[in-house]
Scaffold this motif. Sequence first.
Motif, short mmCIF file in Angstrom:
data_model
loop_
_atom_site.label_atom_id
_atom_site.label_comp_id
_atom_site.label_asym_id
_atom_site.label_seq_id
_atom_site.Cartn_x
_atom_site.Cartn_y
_atom_site.Cartn_z
N GLY A 18 0.81 -1.28 -0.08
CA GLY A 18 0.04 0.08 0.00
C GLY A 18 0.82 1.39 0.17
N PHE A 19 1.51 1.36 -0.95
CA PHE A 19 2.39 2.66 -1.12
C PHE A 19 1.59 4.00 -0.76
CE2 PHE A 19 4.37 6.20 -3.45
CZ PHE A 19 5.59 6.19 -2.86
N ASP A 20 1.96 4.87 0.29
CA ASP A 20 1.42 5.94 0.73
C ASP A 20 -0.01 6.05 1.19
OD1 ASP A 20 3.82 7.34 0.30
OD2 ASP A 20 2.81 8.65 -1.25
N LEU A 21 -0.43 4.42 1.20
CA LEU A 21 -2.07 4.26 1.59
C LEU A 21 -2.12 3.37 2.71
CD1 LEU A 21 -3.49 3.78 -2.01
CD2 LEU A 21 -3.48 6.01 -0.62
N LEU A 22 -0.95 2.79 3.23
CA LEU A 22 -1.35 1.71 4.22
C LEU A 22 -0.04 1.94 5.31
CD1 LEU A 22 -3.15 -0.57 4.80
CD2 LEU A 22 -1.36 -2.06 3.67
N GLY A 23 -0.35 1.85 6.58
CA GLY A 23 0.98 1.88 7.74
C GLY A 23 0.35 1.36 8.91
N GLY A 130 0.06 15.25 9.37
CA GLY A 130 0.35 15.08 7.99
C GLY A 130 1.11 16.13 7.31
N GLU A 131 0.74 17.47 7.61
CA GLU A 131 1.24 18.63 6.80
C GLU A 131 2.65 18.94 7.46
OE1 GLU A 131 0.71 23.57 7.60
OE2 GLU A 131 -1.17 22.22 7.67
N LEU A 132 2.87 18.75 8.92
CA LEU A 132 4.47 18.92 9.42
C LEU A 132 5.13 18.04 9.05
CD1 LEU A 132 5.24 21.34 11.22
CD2 LEU A 132 2.84 21.19 11.16
N GLU A 133 4.96 16.75 8.94
CA GLU A 133 5.41 15.42 8.48
C GLU A 133 5.84 15.71 7.07
OE1 GLU A 133 6.91 11.49 7.77
OE2 GLU A 133 7.24 13.19 9.24
N GLY A 134 4.97 16.28 6.13
CA GLY A 134 5.25 16.53 4.98
C GLY A 134 6.43 17.51 4.69
N GLU A 135 6.91 18.34 5.48
CA GLU A 135 7.61 19.22 5.47
C GLU A 135 8.93 18.67 5.57
OE1 GLU A 135 7.36 22.68 7.95
OE2 GLU A 135 5.45 23.21 7.41
N HIS A 141 1.83 12.99 3.21
CA HIS A 141 1.32 11.55 3.30
C HIS A 141 1.10 11.16 4.87
CE1 HIS A 141 5.63 11.20 3.00
NE2 HIS A 141 5.54 10.00 3.72
N PHE A 142 0.25 10.20 4.97
CA PHE A 142 -0.23 9.91 6.61
C PHE A 142 0.25 8.45 6.73
CE2 PHE A 142 -2.62 13.68 4.77
CZ PHE A 142 -2.76 14.15 5.81
N ASP A 159 -9.73 11.72 2.96
CA ASP A 159 -9.47 12.91 3.93
C ASP A 159 -9.68 12.38 5.57
OD1 ASP A 159 -12.21 12.18 4.07
OD2 ASP A 159 -12.92 14.26 3.75
N ASP A 160 -9.13 10.84 5.68
CA ASP A 160 -9.10 10.35 6.93
C ASP A 160 -8.36 8.87 6.89
OD1 ASP A 160 -10.08 9.69 9.60
OD2 ASP A 160 -12.05 9.47 8.92
N ALA A 161 -8.49 8.20 7.82
CA ALA A 161 -7.85 6.92 7.91
C ALA A 161 -8.73 5.96 8.57
CB ALA A 161 -6.61 7.15 8.77
N GLN A 162 -8.65 4.76 7.77
CA GLN A 162 -9.66 3.67 8.22
C GLN A 162 -8.82 2.61 8.89
OE1 GLN A 162 -13.03 3.24 8.00
NE2 GLN A 162 -12.84 1.20 9.10
#
Length: 315
Positions: A18-23, A130-135, A141-142, A159-162
């Motif tokens: 899940g590139f950029d979509l799964l963590g 997510g905004e601060l991590e992106g810097e 990405h979340f 706009d959320d995480a499931q």
Amino acid sequence: MKSVSVYAPASMGNVSVGFDLLGAALEPLYVEQPFGDVVTVTAGQGISLECRGDYAHFLPKQGNIVERCAERFIERHAPQCQGLALTLEKNLPIGSGLGSSASSVVAALAALNRYFDDPLEPQQLLQFMGELEGEISGSVHFDNVAPSYLGGMQLMLADDAQPLPCFDNWYWLVAYPGITLSTAKMRALLPSDVPMTTTIGFGQQLATFVAACYRQDEQQALAVLNDVLAEPHRAAHIPGYQAAKLQLQQLGFEAVGISGSGPTLFAVCRDEQLAKQGADYLQTHYVTNQYGLVRVCRLARQGVQYMEHQLNAVN
């Protein structure tokens, strides 16, 4: 005087399929030391930061992300604040693929939000993270901040995480060799255009994995836990990764991949003794220096952990 401390666990981004979509958030089984960063917030003059922990000496001297989190939070949500004293306990290696920067961001913003009596709702706080991590990583990405904040395995929506159902009997072996790889540089290795066949294969694998999680079909979930997007372009740039993956597969691990953008690798099995055998192999053949580490983990069901207490005022 109030003090708030927050622990945010390590995390794996991408989880191969899940590139950029799964963590997924990680919790080690056999060691007691924290596998995640801790940030403490108390009152102070201006904004000061003290760094401690096993990996604190690798942090930049200027522009620490925890200070940036405090500056942004005060600017947007606590303009009346006269100052803060921050402490970062840096327990995760930097540029490791274990969500090190995300852990600091999540712990910092969660602590700041609690210190100022929760002006942000959880979804707003996640967006801020997510905004601060992106810097740091070069793009928003979340897949690290969401599991570190919420725990478990998380699928990123628009706009959320499931949260996804997990397999409780899986052992997640992670090994960090002790070298640093920049997330931004590892992302730069990826092509800007992806063939249609690869895109379709990626979508099929991710959809199959998600469905298998809900059905609790372990065999199918493991069968598709494979990276067709990023690993083909990154594997050769991680010293020792390809040899270690081959050996782990020969030992019997059912899935092996790159955690985030590397150099940490992860491997999955359903046998505790095999997990320990793989850990011994990686400690000897993949870890290269005293800063490397190997952990046998379960997925951490809990994300951030809060500790609040009142400090006695000193006259």
